[in-house]
Design a protein around this motif. Structure first.
Motif, PDB file in Angstrom:
ATOM      1  N   MET A  11      48.196  53.827  31.870  1.00  0.00           N
ATOM      2  CA  MET A  11      47.401  53.526  33.068  1.00  0.00           C
ATOM      3  C   MET A  11      48.283  53.473  34.308  1.00  0.00           C
ATOM      4  N   MET A  12      49.461  52.892  34.181  1.00  0.00           N
ATOM      5  CA  MET A  12      50.370  52.801  35.319  1.00  0.00           C
ATOM      6  C   MET A  12      50.878  54.188  35.706  1.00  0.00           C
ATOM      7  N   ILE A  13      51.282  54.960  34.736  1.00  0.00           N
ATOM      8  CA  ILE A  13      51.826  56.294  35.011  1.00  0.00           C
ATOM      9  C   ILE A  13      50.760  57.197  35.628  1.00  0.00           C
ATOM     10  N   LEU A  14      49.555  57.173  35.079  1.00  0.00           N
ATOM     11  CA  LEU A  14      48.478  58.009  35.626  1.00  0.00           C
ATOM     12  C   LEU A  14      48.155  57.619  37.065  1.00  0.00           C
ATOM     13  N   SER A  15      48.213  56.326  37.374  1.00  0.00           N
ATOM     14  CA  SER A  15      47.993  55.887  38.753  1.00  0.00           C
ATOM     15  C   SER A  15      49.032  56.509  39.679  1.00  0.00           C
ATOM     16  N   TRP A  16      50.282  56.489  39.262  1.00  0.00           N
ATOM     17  CA  TRP A  16      51.362  57.007  40.102  1.00  0.00           C
ATOM     18  C   TRP A  16      51.306  58.522  40.250  1.00  0.00           C
ATOM     19  N   PHE A  17      50.716  59.232  39.301  1.00  0.00           N
ATOM     20  CA  PHE A  17      50.576  60.680  39.440  1.00  0.00           C
ATOM     21  C   PHE A  17      49.639  61.056  40.587  1.00  0.00           C
ATOM     22  N   THR A  18      48.797  60.148  41.034  1.00  0.00           N
ATOM     23  CA  THR A  18      47.889  60.451  42.137  1.00  0.00           C
ATOM     24  C   THR A  18      48.523  60.222  43.511  1.00  0.00           C
ATOM     25  N   VAL A  19      49.652  59.537  43.564  1.00  0.00           N
ATOM     26  CA  VAL A  19      50.275  59.191  44.856  1.00  0.00           C
ATOM     27  C   VAL A  19      50.587  60.414  45.723  1.00  0.00           C
ATOM     28  N   PRO A  20      51.114  61.517  45.192  1.00  0.00           N
ATOM     29  CA  PRO A  20      51.384  62.660  46.074  1.00  0.00           C
ATOM     30  C   PRO A  20      50.142  63.179  46.800  1.00  0.00           C
ATOM     31  N   PHE A  21      48.970  62.958  46.237  1.00  0.00           N
ATOM     32  CA  PHE A  21      47.741  63.418  46.866  1.00  0.00           C
ATOM     33  C   PHE A  21      47.283  62.502  48.003  1.00  0.00           C
ATOM     34  N   VAL A  22      47.876  61.324  48.116  1.00  0.00           N
ATOM     35  CA  VAL A  22      47.543  60.409  49.216  1.00  0.00           C
ATOM     36  C   VAL A  22      48.011  61.011  50.534  1.00  0.00           C
ATOM     37  N   GLY A  23      49.138  61.704  50.506  1.00  0.00           N
ATOM     38  CA  GLY A  23      49.685  62.316  51.712  1.00  0.00           C
ATOM     39  C   GLY A  23      50.820  61.481  52.280  1.00  0.00           C
ATOM     40  N   ARG A  24      51.818  62.172  52.775  1.00  0.00           N
ATOM     41  CA  ARG A  24      53.017  61.512  53.282  1.00  0.00           C
ATOM     42  C   ARG A  24      52.701  60.566  54.446  1.00  0.00           C
ATOM     43  N   ALA A  25      51.872  61.007  55.382  1.00  0.00           N
ATOM     44  CA  ALA A  25      51.541  60.177  56.551  1.00  0.00           C
ATOM     45  C   ALA A  25      50.801  58.908  56.132  1.00  0.00           C
ATOM     46  N   SER A  26      49.889  59.035  55.190  1.00  0.00           N
ATOM     47  CA  SER A  26      49.137  57.866  54.722  1.00  0.00           C
ATOM     48  C   SER A  26      50.036  56.908  53.946  1.00  0.00           C
ATOM     49  N   ILE A  27      50.944  57.464  53.165  1.00  0.00           N
ATOM     50  CA  ILE A  27      51.875  56.602  52.422  1.00  0.00           C
ATOM     51  C   ILE A  27      52.724  55.815  53.407  1.00  0.00           C
ATOM     52  N   LYS A  28      53.255  56.512  54.404  1.00  0.00           N
ATOM     53  CA  LYS A  28      54.092  55.848  55.406  1.00  0.00           C
ATOM     54  C   LYS A  28      53.297  54.775  56.163  1.00  0.00           C
ATOM     55  N   ARG A  29      52.058  55.071  56.460  1.00  0.00           N
ATOM     56  CA  ARG A  29      51.223  54.141  57.219  1.00  0.00           C
ATOM     57  C   ARG A  29      50.812  52.921  56.405  1.00  0.00           C
ATOM     58  N   PHE A  30      50.445  53.122  55.133  1.00  0.00           N
ATOM     59  CA  PHE A  30      49.861  52.048  54.340  1.00  0.00           C
ATOM     60  C   PHE A  30      50.802  51.428  53.304  1.00  0.00           C
ATOM     61  N   LEU A  31      52.013  51.937  53.169  1.00  0.00           N
ATOM     62  CA  LEU A  31      52.958  51.412  52.185  1.00  0.00           C
ATOM     63  C   LEU A  31      53.271  49.923  52.368  1.00  0.00           C
ATOM     64  N   PRO A  32      53.519  49.453  53.598  1.00  0.00           N
ATOM     65  CA  PRO A  32      53.796  48.014  53.742  1.00  0.00           C
ATOM     66  C   PRO A  32      52.640  47.134  53.253  1.00  0.00           C
ATOM     67  N   ALA A  33      51.409  47.534  53.540  1.00  0.00           N
ATOM     68  CA  ALA A  33      50.251  46.753  53.093  1.00  0.00           C
ATOM     69  C   ALA A  33      50.125  46.788  51.576  1.00  0.00           C
ATOM     70  N   ALA A  34      50.384  47.936  50.966  1.00  0.00           N
ATOM     71  CA  ALA A  34      50.314  48.049  49.507  1.00  0.00           C
ATOM     72  C   ALA A  34      51.404  47.192  48.850  1.00  0.00           C
ATOM     73  N   LEU A  35      52.600  47.190  49.427  1.00  0.00           N
ATOM     74  CA  LEU A  35      53.672  46.332  48.912  1.00  0.00           C
ATOM     75  C   LEU A  35      53.313  44.861  49.060  1.00  0.00           C
TER      76      LEU A  35
END
Length: 159
Positions: A11-35
């Protein structure tokens, strides 16, 4: 029950396989909130263990709780996805959170119990939904404050 540990890791690994589809800009924008959300959920799990709100029967490793794949997998990655699709529209955000949290509470949790992975002990399902709702408010509030601080910083740097 034999495959409970494998199921958690998968379940953890499959969740992480979807991260590249979030997009670099969205990851950069929302990473602090997710952490932030991962840290808060970890703290809630610590409190829940002490108060026996729920119990994780399976450990990923002798020193790693079964909650770890949820905190670092589903909740972390789910926070990125939910913020990506709904940030800026609070009602849509709360609606999606309510739907996802309801699926976890009323569909997934019984399977976790059936497979001997985890179960609610001193907490009812509706109380778990209240906990998830508070977490959703915290996540959105953190992102809102972060965006305001970033906007002020950008405005200050431009002047």
């Amino acid at each position: 029950m034999r495959y409970s540990k494998l199921l958690l890791i998968l379940m953890m690994i499959l969740s992480w396989f979807t991260v590249p589809f979030v997009g670099r800009a969205s990851i950069k924008r929302f990473l602090p909130a997710a952490l932030f959300m991962a840290i808060i959920v970890r703290m809630v799990n610590f409190i829940a263990k002490k108060r026996r709100w729920w119990w994780w029967y399976v450990k990923v490793h002798p020193s790693v709780s079964g909650s770890f794949p949820f905190v670092c997998g589903s909740f972390f990655v789910g926070s990125l996805w939910i913020l990506k699709f709904t940030y800026g529209n609070f009602m849509k955000y709360m609606g999606l959170n309510l739907a996802v949290d309801s699926i976890f509470t009323y569909v997934i949790e019984p399977y976790l119990q059936k497979f001997g992975i985890a179960s609610l002990v001193r907490m009812k399902k509706i109380q778990l939904m209240y906990v998830f709702t508070v977490l959703a408010f915290l996540l959105y509030g953190f992102q809102l404050v972060k965006e305001k601080v970033s906007l002020k910083k950008a405005t200050y740097e431009n002047n």
